[in-house]
Design a protein around this motif. Structure first.
Motif, PDB file in Angstrom:
ATOM      1  N   LEU A  97      56.637 -11.596  14.408  1.00 17.27           N
ATOM      2  CA  LEU A  97      57.651 -12.002  13.440  1.00 17.27           C
ATOM      3  C   LEU A  97      58.328 -10.812  12.772  1.00 17.27           C
ATOM      4  N   GLY A  98      58.092  -9.619  13.286  1.00 21.08           N
ATOM      5  CA  GLY A  98      58.674  -8.428  12.681  1.00 21.08           C
ATOM      6  C   GLY A  98      59.930  -7.963  13.377  1.00 21.08           C
ATOM      7  N   GLY A  99      60.629  -8.869  14.046  1.00 19.48           N
ATOM      8  CA  GLY A  99      61.819  -8.474  14.792  1.00 19.48           C
ATOM      9  C   GLY A  99      62.892  -7.851  13.922  1.00 19.48           C
ATOM     10  N   ASP A 100      63.078  -8.349  12.707  1.00 23.53           N
ATOM     11  CA  ASP A 100      64.103  -7.792  11.829  1.00 23.53           C
ATOM     12  C   ASP A 100      63.837  -6.320  11.520  1.00 23.53           C
ATOM     13  N   GLY A 101      62.618  -6.008  11.140  1.00 16.79           N
ATOM     14  CA  GLY A 101      62.293  -4.630  10.811  1.00 16.79           C
ATOM     15  C   GLY A 101      62.406  -3.709  12.005  1.00 16.79           C
ATOM     16  N   GLN A 102      61.926  -4.147  13.155  1.00 15.84           N
ATOM     17  CA  GLN A 102      62.003  -3.320  14.363  1.00 15.84           C
ATOM     18  C   GLN A 102      63.444  -3.136  14.816  1.00 15.84           C
ATOM     19  N   MET A 103      64.250  -4.187  14.687  1.00 15.76           N
ATOM     20  CA  MET A 103      65.658  -4.080  15.061  1.00 15.76           C
ATOM     21  C   MET A 103      66.410  -3.138  14.119  1.00 15.76           C
ATOM     22  N   VAL A 104      66.139  -3.241  12.823  1.00 18.92           N
ATOM     23  CA  VAL A 104      66.821  -2.394  11.843  1.00 18.92           C
ATOM     24  C   VAL A 104      66.431  -0.930  12.023  1.00 18.92           C
ATOM     25  N   LEU A 105      65.150  -0.667  12.254  1.00 18.84           N
ATOM     26  CA  LEU A 105      64.732   0.720  12.485  1.00 18.84           C
ATOM     27  C   LEU A 105      65.367   1.280  13.756  1.00 18.84           C
ATOM     28  N   GLY A 106      65.471   0.448  14.786  1.00 16.76           N
ATOM     29  CA  GLY A 106      66.158   0.892  15.992  1.00 16.76           C
ATOM     30  C   GLY A 106      67.616   1.211  15.726  1.00 16.76           C
ATOM     31  N   GLY A 107      68.257   0.394  14.886  1.00 15.11           N
ATOM     32  CA  GLY A 107      69.652   0.640  14.557  1.00 15.11           C
ATOM     33  C   GLY A 107      69.855   1.906  13.747  1.00 15.11           C
ATOM     34  N   ILE A 108      69.008   2.120  12.741  1.00 19.59           N
ATOM     35  CA  ILE A 108      69.172   3.312  11.903  1.00 19.59           C
ATOM     36  C   ILE A 108      68.821   4.569  12.685  1.00 19.59           C
ATOM     37  N   ALA A 109      67.831   4.488  13.587  1.00 20.10           N
ATOM     38  CA  ALA A 109      67.501   5.641  14.428  1.00 20.10           C
ATOM     39  C   ALA A 109      68.656   5.977  15.364  1.00 20.10           C
ATOM     40  N   ALA A 110      69.308   4.957  15.918  1.00 16.36           N
ATOM     41  CA  ALA A 110      70.455   5.194  16.783  1.00 16.36           C
ATOM     42  C   ALA A 110      71.619   5.788  15.996  1.00 16.36           C
ATOM     43  N   ALA A 111      71.806   5.316  14.765  1.00 13.62           N
ATOM     44  CA  ALA A 111      72.898   5.840  13.943  1.00 13.62           C
ATOM     45  C   ALA A 111      72.680   7.311  13.603  1.00 13.62           C
ATOM     46  N   VAL A 112      71.466   7.660  13.199  1.00 10.11           N
ATOM     47  CA  VAL A 112      71.170   9.057  12.861  1.00 10.11           C
ATOM     48  C   VAL A 112      71.335   9.944  14.086  1.00 10.11           C
ATOM     49  N   THR A 113      70.850   9.478  15.223  1.00 12.31           N
ATOM     50  CA  THR A 113      70.987  10.256  16.452  1.00 12.31           C
ATOM     51  C   THR A 113      72.453  10.435  16.832  1.00 12.31           C
ATOM     52  N   GLY A 114      73.222   9.364  16.720  1.00 14.09           N
ATOM     53  CA  GLY A 114      74.629   9.453  17.074  1.00 14.09           C
ATOM     54  C   GLY A 114      75.422  10.351  16.150  1.00 14.09           C
ATOM     55  N   LEU A 115      75.041  10.413  14.881  1.00 15.85           N
ATOM     56  CA  LEU A 115      75.784  11.219  13.916  1.00 15.85           C
ATOM     57  C   LEU A 115      75.461  12.704  14.013  1.00 15.85           C
ATOM     58  N   TYR A 116      74.224  13.027  14.330  1.00 17.29           N
ATOM     59  CA  TYR A 116      73.789  14.416  14.234  1.00 17.29           C
ATOM     60  C   TYR A 116      73.415  15.052  15.570  1.00 17.29           C
ATOM     61  N   SER A 117      73.540  14.347  16.656  1.00 20.85           N
ATOM     62  CA  SER A 117      73.184  14.926  17.955  1.00 20.85           C
ATOM     63  C   SER A 117      74.221  15.961  18.387  1.00 20.85           C
ATOM     64  N   PRO A 118      73.780  17.122  18.837  1.00 24.60           N
ATOM     65  CA  PRO A 118      74.734  18.142  19.307  1.00 24.60           C
ATOM     66  C   PRO A 118      75.129  17.958  20.770  1.00 24.60           C
ATOM     67  N   LEU A 119      74.600  16.943  21.431  1.00 29.60           N
ATOM     68  CA  LEU A 119      74.861  16.738  22.849  1.00 29.60           C
ATOM     69  C   LEU A 119      76.248  16.145  23.061  1.00 29.60           C
ATOM     70  N   PRO A 120      76.767  16.220  24.278  1.00 32.40           N
ATOM     71  CA  PRO A 120      78.043  15.549  24.584  1.00 32.40           C
ATOM     72  C   PRO A 120      77.931  14.044  24.350  1.00 32.40           C
ATOM     73  N   ALA A 121      79.072  13.395  24.193  1.00 34.95           N
ATOM     74  CA  ALA A 121      79.101  11.979  23.822  1.00 34.95           C
ATOM     75  C   ALA A 121      78.304  11.080  24.773  1.00 34.95           C
ATOM     76  N   PRO A 122      78.468  11.176  26.101  1.00 35.52           N
ATOM     77  CA  PRO A 122      77.691  10.285  26.976  1.00 35.52           C
ATOM     78  C   PRO A 122      76.183  10.473  26.825  1.00 35.52           C
ATOM     79  N   LEU A 123      75.741  11.738  26.719  1.00 36.85           N
ATOM     80  CA  LEU A 123      74.313  11.982  26.543  1.00 36.85           C
ATOM     81  C   LEU A 123      73.841  11.533  25.168  1.00 36.85           C
ATOM     82  N   THR A 124      74.710  11.621  24.173  1.00 36.67           N
ATOM     83  CA  THR A 124      74.356  11.151  22.832  1.00 36.67           C
ATOM     84  C   THR A 124      74.135   9.647  22.823  1.00 36.67           C
ATOM     85  N   VAL A 125      74.955   8.921  23.578  1.00 38.19           N
ATOM     86  CA  VAL A 125      74.781   7.469  23.670  1.00 38.19           C
ATOM     87  C   VAL A 125      73.422   7.132  24.268  1.00 38.19           C
ATOM     88  N   VAL A 126      73.070   7.813  25.353  1.00 38.00           N
ATOM     89  CA  VAL A 126      71.770   7.570  25.989  1.00 38.00           C
ATOM     90  C   VAL A 126      70.637   7.940  25.036  1.00 38.00           C
TER      91      VAL A 126
END
Length: 385
Positions: A97-126
């Motif tokens: 029943l913890g889908g909300d928390g796991q989904m939100v953490l996945g979203g915030i981790a993806a956001a932080v990675t996308g904002l601060y990753s020094p890699l090119p855009a396609p690699l940043t998406v992956v």
């Protein structure tokens, strides 16, 4: 001549099997529950003075028409992703029943990675997708460890751990990660190119393909691998599976971590799609977790059934908005339909067993029961199969 007769017999046997499958599908509890839900919904509509045919027609055209199919597939991406995430442990009788928390953490981790990753855009998406998957899996594994190590039921640990996760994400997006000058609790927009590619001109992204691939992998593992057999047997009878050598704690950890990984993937897909940022509440407000759980329950966590049930509920969710605009019938009716379907499904599964029991002889009831034959496992998804 003999070969022709054999071929004719094979064709008749194939037609017989096909007819039997169709009859079984029509007489299944799922079909009965869906039809009963639609009938009762129609009675509600008649009671309020609305035309049920117009209302249901608005649901279909608003969700499957040219203007609505894109929204249905976009919504279905998240609904199907969460349905798969919750169906995988449910197949073994485990409820996450913890889908909300796991989904939100996945979203915030993806956001932080996308904002601060020094890699090119396609690699940043992956990288952002992988970060979301790992964040969701790690947090879900914590709930499994609480059950394995401390005896806290997974149902309780996963639900309670969801609240700190959503609160942490809310704090991050309101303070350290908040977009400067914005009145909304949201991060900055992801850099140009850091987004999932769109499929055509609609809002549907490649995230739908990732979720469909996950569904295919789930089907293959469930039907063609030894671990899939162990999962099904554990769901049908956990005591028998343990006697056969299935290690329950390890299986719980693997299944719940996989469930969290899929939930984290859904969160990452939501951030890497429009509006290309993490907005507080945007992942949890639509209720993807509970809709996904409803779909998994309706399908008894079966892979193909989960896909169909998720699409069905996505149609209801998107079509409900069109129904409200067209007929002035509140879209909450679609939520009522979901609840009615599940209630009828549970009733349909229980009542035949009660009717099928023969009255017990009072003299026999006084005899001591054999614990080996009377032992009954707790209700699990196996009763739905």
């Amino acid at each position: 001549m003999a070969s022709a007769l054999d071929l004719a017999r094979i064709k008749r046997a194939a037609r017989g099997k096909g007819a039997a499958r169709i009859k079984g599908a029509l007489r299944s509890p799922v079909t009965f529950s869906v039809v009963a839900g639609l009938v009762i919904g129609a009675l509600f509509l008649v009671g309020t003075g609305a035309d049920p045919f117009a209302a249901y027609g608005a649901v279909v055209t608003g969700s499957l028409g040219a203007d609505g199919i894109g929204s249905t597939l976009t919504t279905g991406t998240s609904v199907l992703g969460m349905a798969l995430a919750l169906a995988i442990p449910l197949r073994a009788g485990l409820i996450n029943l913890g889908g909300d928390g796991q989904m939100v953490l996945g979203g915030i981790a993806a956001a932080v990675t996308g904002l601060y990753s020094p890699l090119p855009a396609p690699l940043t998406v992956v990288t952002a997708l992988l970060a979301g998957i790992l964040a969701g899996a790690a947090y879900a594994a914590l709930a499994a460890l609480c059950e394995n190590r401390f005896g806290v039921p997974l149902l309780v640990s996963s639900l309670l751990l969801s609240y700190p996760a959503t609160s942490l994400a809310s704090y991050l997006v309101r303070y350290p990660l908040k977009e400067p000058g914005s009145s909304l609790p949201q991060t900055r927009r992801l850099p140009e190119g850091v987004a999932l590619p769109a499929l055509g001109t609609s809002t549907v992204t490649a995230g739908l393909l990732l979720v469909v691939l996950a569904a295919g992998a789930y089907w293959f593992a469930d039907r063609r691998t030894a671990i899939g057999y162990e999962i099904r047997m554990t769901g049908l009878n956990a005591r028998f599976a343990a006697y056969a050598g299935v290690e329950r704690k390890g299986l719980t950890l693997r299944l719940v971590a996989t469930s969290g990984a899929l939930a984290g993937l859904v969160g990452a897909i939501g951030v890497l799609s429009f509006p290309y940022r993490f907005l507080d509440g945007s992942l949890t407000a639509p209720g993807y977790t509970w809709t996904g759980l409803t779909a998994a329950l309706l399908a008894a966590a079966a892979p193909l059934g989960t896909v169909l049930a998720a699409f069905f509920f996505a149609v209801l969710q998107v079509g409900g908005l069109s129904m409200e605009r067209t007929t002035e019938v509140p879209r909450e009716l679609t939520q009522v339909l979901q609840a009615i379907v599940i209630v009828f499904l549970a009733a349909r599964l229980r009542f035949p067993r009660l009717r099928g029991r023969k009255p017990q002889d009072p003299q026999q009831s006084e005899e001591p029961a054999d614990p080996a034959t009377d032992a009954k496992e707790p209700a699990s998804q196996g009763e739905f199969a």
